[in-house]
Scaffold this motif. Structure first.
Motif, PDB file in Angstrom:
ATOM      1  N   GLN A 178       0.851  -1.193   0.000  1.00 52.92           N
ATOM      2  CA  GLN A 178       0.000   0.000   0.000  1.00 52.92           C
ATOM      3  C   GLN A 178       0.885   1.241   0.000  1.00 52.92           C
ATOM      4  OE1 GLN A 178      -3.076   2.224   3.125  1.00 52.92           O
ATOM      5  NE2 GLN A 178      -2.563   0.088   3.438  1.00 52.92           N
ATOM      6  N   VAL A 179       0.570   2.178  -0.874  1.00 52.03           N
ATOM      7  CA  VAL A 179       1.261   3.462  -0.861  1.00 52.03           C
ATOM      8  C   VAL A 179       0.639   4.293   0.251  1.00 52.03           C
ATOM      9  CG1 VAL A 179       1.742   5.571  -2.149  1.00 52.03           C
ATOM     10  CG2 VAL A 179       1.775   3.361  -3.324  1.00 52.03           C
ATOM     11  N   ARG A 180       1.423   4.550   1.279  1.00 55.00           N
ATOM     12  CA  ARG A 180       0.901   5.264   2.443  1.00 55.00           C
ATOM     13  C   ARG A 180       2.035   6.083   3.038  1.00 55.00           C
ATOM     14  NH1 ARG A 180      -3.795   4.306   5.228  1.00 55.00           N
ATOM     15  NH2 ARG A 180      -3.969   5.189   7.327  1.00 55.00           N
ATOM     16  N   ARG A 208      -1.601  -8.594  -5.338  1.00 54.79           N
ATOM     17  CA  ARG A 208      -1.558 -10.039  -5.568  1.00 54.79           C
ATOM     18  C   ARG A 208      -0.893 -10.752  -4.382  1.00 54.79           C
ATOM     19  NH1 ARG A 208      -1.882 -12.713 -10.383  1.00 54.79           N
ATOM     20  NH2 ARG A 208      -1.415 -10.794 -11.544  1.00 54.79           N
ATOM     21  N   ASP A 209       0.230 -10.198  -3.909  1.00 56.70           N
ATOM     22  CA  ASP A 209       0.906 -10.776  -2.742  1.00 56.70           C
ATOM     23  C   ASP A 209      -0.026 -10.817  -1.534  1.00 56.70           C
ATOM     24  OD1 ASP A 209       3.558 -11.124  -3.865  1.00 56.70           O
ATOM     25  OD2 ASP A 209       3.798  -8.951  -3.754  1.00 56.70           O
ATOM     26  N   ALA A 210      -0.782  -9.736  -1.358  1.00 58.14           N
ATOM     27  CA  ALA A 210      -1.636  -9.610  -0.176  1.00 58.14           C
ATOM     28  C   ALA A 210      -2.824 -10.560  -0.207  1.00 58.14           C
ATOM     29  CB  ALA A 210      -2.121  -8.167  -0.042  1.00 58.14           C
ATOM     30  N   TYR A 246       4.563 -13.030   1.732  1.00 60.27           N
ATOM     31  CA  TYR A 246       3.847 -11.999   2.486  1.00 60.27           C
ATOM     32  C   TYR A 246       2.558 -12.581   3.070  1.00 60.27           C
ATOM     33  CZ  TYR A 246       1.180  -7.712   3.417  1.00 60.27           C
ATOM     34  OH  TYR A 246       0.432  -6.738   4.023  1.00 60.27           O
ATOM     35  N   ALA A 247       1.766 -13.271   2.229  1.00 63.54           N
ATOM     36  CA  ALA A 247       0.505 -13.849   2.685  1.00 63.54           C
ATOM     37  C   ALA A 247       0.744 -14.968   3.695  1.00 63.54           C
ATOM     38  CB  ALA A 247      -0.295 -14.367   1.499  1.00 63.54           C
ATOM     39  N   ALA A 248       1.793 -15.770   3.499  1.00 67.97           N
ATOM     40  CA  ALA A 248       2.101 -16.860   4.424  1.00 67.97           C
ATOM     41  C   ALA A 248       2.428 -16.317   5.809  1.00 67.97           C
ATOM     42  CB  ALA A 248       3.267 -17.686   3.887  1.00 67.97           C
ATOM     43  N   ASN A 249       3.093 -15.181   5.839  1.00 65.40           N
ATOM     44  CA  ASN A 249       3.402 -14.538   7.117  1.00 65.40           C
ATOM     45  C   ASN A 249       2.110 -14.130   7.826  1.00 65.40           C
ATOM     46  OD1 ASN A 249       4.548 -13.061   9.217  1.00 65.40           O
ATOM     47  ND2 ASN A 249       4.905 -11.263   7.958  1.00 65.40           N
ATOM     48  N   LEU A 250       1.196 -13.490   7.096  1.00 60.11           N
ATOM     49  CA  LEU A 250      -0.047 -13.021   7.709  1.00 60.11           C
ATOM     50  C   LEU A 250      -0.978 -14.166   8.067  1.00 60.11           C
ATOM     51  CD1 LEU A 250      -0.858  -9.801   5.656  1.00 60.11           C
ATOM     52  CD2 LEU A 250       0.580 -10.092   7.673  1.00 60.11           C
ATOM     53  N   ALA A 251      -0.874 -15.277   7.324  1.00 64.77           N
ATOM     54  CA  ALA A 251      -1.688 -16.449   7.638  1.00 64.77           C
ATOM     55  C   ALA A 251      -1.086 -17.274   8.767  1.00 64.77           C
ATOM     56  CB  ALA A 251      -1.858 -17.312   6.393  1.00 64.77           C
ATOM     57  N   ASP A 252       0.068 -16.829   9.291  1.00 61.88           N
ATOM     58  CA  ASP A 252       0.699 -17.452  10.455  1.00 61.88           C
ATOM     59  C   ASP A 252       1.162 -18.872  10.157  1.00 61.88           C
ATOM     60  OD1 ASP A 252       1.640 -17.272  13.049  1.00 61.88           O
ATOM     61  OD2 ASP A 252      -0.217 -17.963  13.966  1.00 61.88           O
ATOM     62  N   ILE A 253       1.672 -19.094   8.930  1.00 55.55           N
ATOM     63  CA  ILE A 253       2.116 -20.439   8.555  1.00 55.55           C
ATOM     64  C   ILE A 253       3.575 -20.456   8.134  1.00 55.55           C
ATOM     65  CG2 ILE A 253      -0.168 -21.261   7.880  1.00 55.55           C
ATOM     66  CD1 ILE A 253       0.538 -20.665   4.997  1.00 55.55           C
ATOM     67  N   SER A 254       4.291 -19.352   8.323  1.00 55.35           N
ATOM     68  CA  SER A 254       5.705 -19.335   7.967  1.00 55.35           C
ATOM     69  C   SER A 254       6.511 -18.692   9.079  1.00 55.35           C
ATOM     70  CB  SER A 254       5.936 -18.577   6.654  1.00 55.35           C
ATOM     71  OG  SER A 254       5.661 -17.197   6.827  1.00 55.35           O
ATOM     72  N   ALA A 255       7.764 -19.090   9.184  1.00 52.74           N
ATOM     73  CA  ALA A 255       8.651 -18.507  10.191  1.00 52.74           C
ATOM     74  C   ALA A 255       9.173 -17.176   9.680  1.00 52.74           C
ATOM     75  CB  ALA A 255       9.808 -19.457  10.472  1.00 52.74           C
ATOM     76  N   VAL A 256       9.012 -16.133  10.473  1.00 49.22           N
ATOM     77  CA  VAL A 256       9.485 -14.810  10.082  1.00 49.22           C
ATOM     78  C   VAL A 256      10.241 -14.204  11.265  1.00 49.22           C
ATOM     79  CG1 VAL A 256       7.634 -14.375   8.438  1.00 49.22           C
ATOM     80  CG2 VAL A 256       7.310 -13.765  10.832  1.00 49.22           C
ATOM     81  N   GLU A 257      10.931 -13.115  11.005  1.00 47.82           N
ATOM     82  CA  GLU A 257      11.620 -12.409  12.078  1.00 47.82           C
ATOM     83  C   GLU A 257      10.592 -11.599  12.865  1.00 47.82           C
ATOM     84  OE1 GLU A 257      14.813 -10.115  10.544  1.00 47.82           O
ATOM     85  OE2 GLU A 257      15.849 -11.826   9.651  1.00 47.82           O
ATOM     86  N   GLU A 341      -9.654  -8.200   3.574  1.00 44.36           N
ATOM     87  CA  GLU A 341      -8.778  -7.868   2.444  1.00 44.36           C
ATOM     88  C   GLU A 341      -8.056  -6.548   2.695  1.00 44.36           C
ATOM     89  OE1 GLU A 341     -11.475 -10.283  -0.865  1.00 44.36           O
ATOM     90  OE2 GLU A 341     -11.888  -8.170  -0.412  1.00 44.36           O
ATOM     91  N   ALA A 342      -8.752  -5.586   3.287  1.00 44.65           N
ATOM     92  CA  ALA A 342      -8.095  -4.329   3.665  1.00 44.65           C
ATOM     93  C   ALA A 342      -7.015  -4.581   4.709  1.00 44.65           C
ATOM     94  CB  ALA A 342      -9.133  -3.330   4.199  1.00 44.65           C
ATOM     95  N   ALA A 343      -7.296  -5.479   5.653  1.00 47.78           N
ATOM     96  CA  ALA A 343      -6.308  -5.810   6.687  1.00 47.78           C
ATOM     97  C   ALA A 343      -5.060  -6.426   6.053  1.00 47.78           C
ATOM     98  CB  ALA A 343      -6.919  -6.767   7.710  1.00 47.78           C
TER      99      ALA A 343
END
Length: 439
Positions: A178-180, A208-210, A246-257, A341-343
């Motif tokens: 998002q451009v913000r 698309r990533d989101a 990006y989506a995997a991180n938000l879906a809580d299914i991937s290891a991230v920092e 979707e906004a989230a």
């Protein structure tokens, strides 16, 4: 006493739903207290951060003693020990910014502008080791020079080294699709916090990533009357099998920092996805609108899959007529986007829930700081303070989902709000005319 934990303490002022809170938690902070005067938003924060002490008050009446008392209660609950604090590491906050916003009328005398003065007052009274102030780029306009310089002078006179006072950053440079553009001012009593700079190797996230892995809500009739539904097996597999990091991180299914507190949640439940019913005429207009362009009559922008979203807007609160902001049109379907979707476009994980209504949910997102941008700021501050916080493994339950659907008066009772400090109601002009005609 000051706690010996490696996780520093933060208090979020003007907390809203908790975008700044979440980002700083993910950076390794314990968000022990949050101040939010709107009971509906306070309940959302309470649901997503059930261990944080919520102070549902107008910041204009808040004192340093109030902040320390709330922070001590939150720290005691979070760390399971009785705690009395004498130091708060960081104060964060995004004062209401409509008086400076390009989306509004940019009024010099907008009463909400003085909230920035009250944030600086609290910083000077509480004297945290550091603070982060978030606002819109309009704050940097020449017409507001005297106002902002008086705020910055007060903070410098209190001993704070400031950075970020003369430029804005773009959330899309920090992994947000998002451009913000936002101003982030950093202050520290100890040493100057470096400038917040994007990582050059990070590519721009896209719509698309989101949206990858999210189901088509049209398959769920339940979403015509409620904002949540149990996913079918195919859609569960689609969410888990997303190829978007990006989506995997938000879906809580991937290891991230991510140093945030892991949450217990139902991975097979789709939330914040109440369907908006459009007329056949509107559906036809939306379907004929090209991605990346504006629909001629509604002036709604249609998202493009391979670009970041435009800035998501919040609309106005109850005190300013409760006007709904324009919601983007989905890039491939002839409808406006859902709150979920906004989230995703804002960087909120799928376990994070907003209020159950579309108006409240979209407003809470549009008013908040994207968590990935907040985390970038938190990472910078935590390094500057010399902390190396530990990763937390124990999963924490979320709050009661009923909190997301209560009426404002019920919410006010649940968070012990002061009636005199509640957001006032403002009747729209058309409503005033209707009332006059009836008498």
């Amino acid at each position: 006493m000051r706690l010996g934990s490696t996780r520093p303490i933060v208090v979020d002022v003007f907390a809203g739903a908790g975008g700044l809170s979440l980002g700083f938690e993910q950076a390794g902070f314990d968000v022990v207290a949050a101040i939010e005067y709107d009971p509906t938003h306070a309940m959302v924060h309470k649901y997503n951060f059930p261990d944080t002490e919520i102070l549902c008050r107008d910041v204009r009446g808040i004192t340093a003693a109030d902040v320390y008392a709330a922070a001590s209660r939150g720290a005691s609950r979070m760390r399971a020990v009785r705690t009395t604090l004498d130091t708060i590491d960081v104060l964060i906050g995004g004062p209401s910014c409509q008086g400076f916003s390009s989306m509004g009328r940019r009024q010099d005398d907008d009463e909400r502008n003085d909230l920035l003065m009250h944030f600086s007052r609290l910083v000077c009274e509480v004297r945290p080791r550091a603070f982060v102030l978030e606002n819109v780029p309009g704050l940097l306009e020449p017409r507001f020079a005297d106002f902002r310089n008086s705020v910055f002078k007060k903070l410098r006179n209190a001993g704070y080294h400031l950075t970020g006072t003369d430029k804005w950053v773009d959330a899309s440079d920090f992994g947000v699709p998002q451009v913000r553009k936002r101003v982030l001012v950093f202050g520290s009593l100890e040493s100057e916090i470096p400038e917040l700079l994007p990582t050059p190797t990070v590519r721009k996230m896209t719509v698309r990533d989101a949206f990858d892995g999210l189901p088509e809500i049209e398959a769920y009739d339940d979403l015509l009357k409620t904002d949540s539904a149990a996913l079918n097996a195919e859609d569960v597999r689609r969410r888990i099998g997303t190829t978007s990091a990006y989506a995997a991180n938000l879906a809580d299914i991937s290891a991230v920092e991510n140093l945030g507190r892991p949450r217990l949640w139902d991975h097979e439940l789709l939330t914040n996805s109440l369907r908006t019913v459009h007329t056949p005429e509107i559906i036809k207009r939306f379907a004929s609108t090209q991605p990346g362009s504006v629909e001629a009559i509604s002036r709604f922008y249609r998202l493009s899959l391979d670009s970041p979203s435009r800035t998501l807007r919040a609309g106005t609160g109850r005190e300013r007529g409760a006007h709904t902001s324009p919601r983007p049109i989905h890039p491939t379907l002839p409808r406006v986007i859902t709150v979920r979707e906004a989230a995703r476009l804002h960087g909120y994980p799928d376990w994070f829930r907003m209020s159950g209504t579309n108006w409240h949910g979209h407003r809470q997102i549009g008013n908040s700081v994207p968590p990935p941008l907040a985390k970038a700021a938190g990472d910078l501050v935590i390094r500057s303070l010399g902390h190396r916080p530990r990763r937390l493994k124990a999963k924490r339950p979320l709050g009661d989902s009923l909190w997301l659907y209560v009426r404002p008066d019920e919410a006010a009772n649940l968070v012990d709000a002061r009636t005199a400090e509640l957001p006032p109601m403002r009747i729209r002009k058309e409503s005033k005319k209707k009332m006059a005609a009836q008498h």
